[in-house]
Design an enzyme around this catalytic site. Structure first.
Site, PDB file in Angstrom:
ATOM      1  N   GLU A   1       0.630  -1.064  -0.089  1.00 28.94           N
ATOM      2  CA  GLU A   1      -0.385  -0.252   0.285  1.00 28.94           C
ATOM      3  C   GLU A   1       0.865   1.576   0.204  1.00 28.94           C
ATOM      4  O   GLU A   1       1.456   1.083   0.748  1.00 28.94           O
ATOM      5  CB  GLU A   1      -0.769   0.347   0.730  1.00 28.94           C
ATOM      6  CG  GLU A   1      -2.293   0.476   1.083  1.00 28.94           C
ATOM      7  CD  GLU A   1      -3.015  -0.705  -0.194  1.00 28.94           C
ATOM      8  OE1 GLU A   1      -3.084  -0.436  -1.318  1.00 28.94           O
ATOM      9  OE2 GLU A   1      -3.518  -1.906   0.028  1.00 28.94           O
TER      10      GLU A   1
ATOM     11  N   THR B   1       3.142   2.581  -2.003  1.00 27.88           N
ATOM     12  CA  THR B   1       4.179   1.548  -2.705  1.00 27.88           C
ATOM     13  C   THR B   1       4.428   1.464  -4.400  1.00 27.88           C
ATOM     14  O   THR B   1       4.977   1.946  -4.660  1.00 27.88           O
ATOM     15  CB  THR B   1       4.471   0.520  -2.248  1.00 27.88           C
ATOM     16  OG1 THR B   1       3.338  -0.339  -2.626  1.00 27.88           O
ATOM     17  CG2 THR B   1       5.101  -0.118  -0.602  1.00 27.88           C
ATOM     18  N   ASP B   2       3.276   1.885  -5.173  1.00 27.32           N
ATOM     19  CA  ASP B   2       3.087   2.515  -5.800  1.00 27.32           C
ATOM     20  C   ASP B   2       3.510   4.055  -6.278  1.00 27.32           C
ATOM     21  O   ASP B   2       4.289   4.057  -7.727  1.00 27.32           O
ATOM     22  CB  ASP B   2       1.922   2.015  -7.040  1.00 27.32           C
ATOM     23  CG  ASP B   2       0.323   3.038  -6.383  1.00 27.32           C
ATOM     24  OD1 ASP B   2       0.786   3.572  -5.479  1.00 27.32           O
ATOM     25  OD2 ASP B   2      -0.620   2.747  -7.475  1.00 27.32           O
TER      26      ASP B   2
ATOM     27  N   GLY C   1     -16.718   4.013  -4.665  1.00 25.28           N
ATOM     28  CA  GLY C   1     -15.526   4.684  -3.714  1.00 25.28           C
ATOM     29  C   GLY C   1     -16.100   3.713  -2.397  1.00 25.28           C
ATOM     30  O   GLY C   1     -15.193   4.301  -1.205  1.00 25.28           O
TER      31      GLY C   1
ATOM     32  N   GLY D   1     -12.810   1.887  -2.010  1.00 23.20           N
ATOM     33  CA  GLY D   1     -11.928   1.244  -2.189  1.00 23.20           C
ATOM     34  C   GLY D   1     -11.365   0.138  -2.972  1.00 23.20           C
ATOM     35  O   GLY D   1     -10.106  -0.765  -2.433  1.00 23.20           O
TER      36      GLY D   1
ATOM     37  N   SER E   1     -11.519   0.830  -6.621  1.00 20.69           N
ATOM     38  CA  SER E   1     -11.428   0.663  -7.855  1.00 20.69           C
ATOM     39  C   SER E   1     -12.780   0.399  -8.290  1.00 20.69           C
ATOM     40  O   SER E   1     -11.928   0.517  -9.090  1.00 20.69           O
ATOM     41  CB  SER E   1      -9.959  -0.247  -8.794  1.00 20.69           C
ATOM     42  OG  SER E   1      -9.168   0.120  -7.098  1.00 20.69           O
ATOM     43  N   SER E   2     -13.299   1.542  -8.161  1.00 17.43           N
ATOM     44  CA  SER E   2     -14.976   1.907  -9.135  1.00 17.43           C
ATOM     45  C   SER E   2     -14.196   2.335 -10.167  1.00 17.43           C
ATOM     46  O   SER E   2     -15.022   2.868 -11.074  1.00 17.43           O
ATOM     47  CB  SER E   2     -15.349   1.951  -8.083  1.00 17.43           C
ATOM     48  OG  SER E   2     -15.637   3.283  -7.555  1.00 17.43           O
TER      49      SER E   2
ATOM     50  N   ASP F   1      -3.988   0.266  -9.573  1.00 11.40           N
ATOM     51  CA  ASP F   1      -5.180   0.171  -9.981  1.00 11.40           C
ATOM     52  C   ASP F   1      -5.836  -0.153 -11.442  1.00 11.40           C
ATOM     53  O   ASP F   1      -6.412  -0.887 -11.213  1.00 11.40           O
ATOM     54  CB  ASP F   1      -6.361   1.190  -8.977  1.00 11.40           C
ATOM     55  CG  ASP F   1      -6.004   1.418  -7.588  1.00 11.40           C
ATOM     56  OD1 ASP F   1      -5.495   0.912  -7.212  1.00 11.40           O
ATOM     57  OD2 ASP F   1      -6.967   2.138  -7.284  1.00 11.40           O
TER      58      ASP F   1
ATOM     59  N   TYR G   1      -5.116  11.755   0.596  1.00 10.05           N
ATOM     60  CA  TYR G   1      -4.077  10.302  -0.477  1.00 10.05           C
ATOM     61  C   TYR G   1      -3.048  12.049  -1.022  1.00 10.05           C
ATOM     62  O   TYR G   1      -1.985  11.733  -0.661  1.00 10.05           O
ATOM     63  CB  TYR G   1      -5.142  10.320  -1.329  1.00 10.05           C
ATOM     64  CG  TYR G   1      -4.117   9.400  -2.318  1.00 10.05           C
ATOM     65  CD1 TYR G   1      -4.093   8.100  -2.179  1.00 10.05           C
ATOM     66  CD2 TYR G   1      -3.493   9.674  -3.593  1.00 10.05           C
ATOM     67  CE1 TYR G   1      -3.771   7.553  -2.669  1.00 10.05           C
ATOM     68  CE2 TYR G   1      -2.868   8.608  -4.536  1.00 10.05           C
ATOM     69  CZ  TYR G   1      -2.914   7.513  -4.374  1.00 10.05           C
ATOM     70  OH  TYR G   1      -2.344   7.283  -4.879  1.00 10.05           O
TER      71      TYR G   1
HETATM   72  C1  GLA Z   1      -5.105   4.429  -4.011  1.00 17.10           C
HETATM   73  C2  GLA Z   1      -4.441   4.983  -5.073  1.00 17.10           C
HETATM   74  C3  GLA Z   1      -3.280   3.487  -5.872  1.00 17.10           C
HETATM   75  C4  GLA Z   1      -2.416   3.264  -4.802  1.00 17.10           C
HETATM   76  C5  GLA Z   1      -3.476   3.421  -3.236  1.00 17.10           C
HETATM   77  C6  GLA Z   1      -2.466   3.183  -1.945  1.00 17.10           C
HETATM   78  O1  GLA Z   1      -5.795   3.408  -4.305  1.00 17.10           O
HETATM   79  O2  GLA Z   1      -5.644   4.724  -6.358  1.00 17.10           O
HETATM   80  O3  GLA Z   1      -2.436   4.032  -6.663  1.00 17.10           O
HETATM   81  O4  GLA Z   1      -2.257   4.789  -4.699  1.00 17.10           O
HETATM   82  O5  GLA Z   1      -4.666   4.231  -2.623  1.00 17.10           O
HETATM   83  O6  GLA Z   1      -1.651   1.481  -1.709  1.00 17.10           O
END
Ligand code: GLA
Length: 404
Positions: free
Chosen positions: A39, A41-42, A127, A129, A131-132, A177, A227
């Protein structure tokens, strides 16, 4: 009928109702995703291990010569018109900005799309978490490109969808995502090196464990400053470490030794953020290895450690998510639990030995209800349907062959 097939059928019906008939339409489907581990880390060019899930978003789209977009989303029950060439995106509802963003960026890349009618429907919570928004952009891109017989490699579609988030939603997200949605495969996790963009499919052995998604019910708006603030903190940490004479481009390049030598000269907040990113990257590697050799207990322990790090060092958890994780960890048959995605609300995931799932689910729901006065929604992750965009005829044919 699978969840995807009935969602597609429903979306076709919605399109017919709103736009008259469904001739010449193209169907796009994208799964949502959970992140097993890795998490934040991307956005630091590190490693992540998400997987595509069985819930997703469908779009039905018909290309038209008249420029612009006419869109209907079942979830919002509204038809919205949008001009592509002179867009006033700020005045538009958020959901259509994603669609418009895909169209504008596709045009910029040479995709000959002029205008289209589109209906959107899904079985993925908005929304939450999972990835909608990445699923919406992916499904839209694949249907839109199919409708004009244009294509690009999957990784480029993922990158394009990431830019949509940046430019049209103001969320400076990483690439996780979008790659998980576009490239996620059945019965597999996706290991991504977010610096080289190497993507590896890591097979999961079905039947050995089950993943339960538990929705905290606390809406998380990625758009919100939290974020982007974490992203800014990571960038500040990179700048501070560089200023101390250590040659790095991102936190990915900071190993434990280098961190030890500069740690005392970073402020407390940045120390915590860096500590999370470094340890989380190591955990992703170990977790991938654990999956490859079937060491699910190790995988679960790494999930627990990841949650703890997100709670104390990266500070993106909330009481509701901590409560779910703590309850889960006390249940027999639970291998590990953690928040998934950006935190600040959204979902937790629990890895469970299948024989215990009923009991674990019951315990999590009842304890949560005792503490917060409401029962959280849960979902047992089933087999995903991979993303696609194709003519309706193709979709029907495929559906027939999939059903034998
Ligand atoms: C969201 C973002 C991702 C990633 C995560 C946290 O999902 O879209 O790119 O940074 O949060 O790991």
């Amino acid at each position: 009928m699978s969840g995807m097939h009935s969602t597609v059928e429903t979306t076709i019906g919605i399109f017919q109702e709103k736009f008259g008939d469904a001739s010449d339409v193209h169907v796009g489907w994208s799964p949502g995703r959970i992140n097993l581990i890795g998490e934040y880390t991307d956005l630091n060019k590190g490693f992540v291990l998400p997987m595509a899930i069985d819930l997703g978003i469908c779009v039905v789209l018909r290309h038209r010569a008249r420029p612009g977009i006419t869109a209907y989303a079942k979830a919002y029950d509204e038809v919205v018109e949008c001009h592509l060439l002179t867009p006033e995106y700020d005045d538009l509802p958020a959901w259509i900005r994603y669609i418009a963003g895909v169209a504008v960026l596709s045009q910029e890349k040479g995709c000959p799309i002029s205008g289209f009618d589109i209906a959107v429907h899904g079985n993925l919570p908005n929304g939450g978490g999972v990835s909608s928004s990445a699923a919406l952009t992916t499904a839209t891109a694949l249907a839109m490109h199919s409708s004009v017989e244009w294509s690009q490699p999957p990784l480029q579609t993922a990158e394009m969808c990431q830019v949509v988030e940046h430019r049209f939603a103001g969320v400076m997200c990483g690439i996780m995502d979008q790659i998980a949605c576009v490239m996620g495969k059945v019965d597999s996790a996706v290991f991504i090196d977010c610096q080289t963009l190497e993507v590896l499919t890591v097979p999961l052995k079905p039947g050995r464990s089950e993943v339960l998604i538990v929705d905290s019910g606390v809406p998380r708006s990625l758009h919100a400053t939290d974020y982007n603030a974490r992203r800014t903190e990571c960038a500040s940490a990179v700048a501070a470490i560089q200023a101390l004479g250590v040659s790095i481009e991102s936190l990915r390049n900071v190993d434990a030794g280098a961190f030890a030598s500069v740690r005392g000269r970073l402020n407390k907040t940045l120390q915590k953020r860096v500590q999370h990113v470094i340890t989380e990257n190591t955990r992703v590697f170990e977790a991938r290895r654990a999956l490859e050799v079937g060491a699910l207990e190790d995988f679960g322990r790494l999930m627990n450690e990841s949650h703890e790090s997100l709670r104390t060092d990266f500070q993106v958890s909330i009481d509701e998510l901590d409560h779910i994780v703590t309850t889960a960890k006390a249940c027999k048959g639970v291998l590990g639990a953690r928040l998934t995605g950006a935190g600040f609300g959204g979902n937790a995931i629990v890895l469970i030995e299948p024989a215990s799932t009923d009991e674990v689910e019951f315990d999590i729901k009842s304890r949560f209800a005792e503490r917060f006065g409401r029962v959280p929604q849960t979902h047992r992750v089933g087999q995903t349907n991979e993303a696609y965009g194709r003519p309706l005829e193709g979709a029907s044919k495929n559906k027939k062959s999939a059903e034998g």
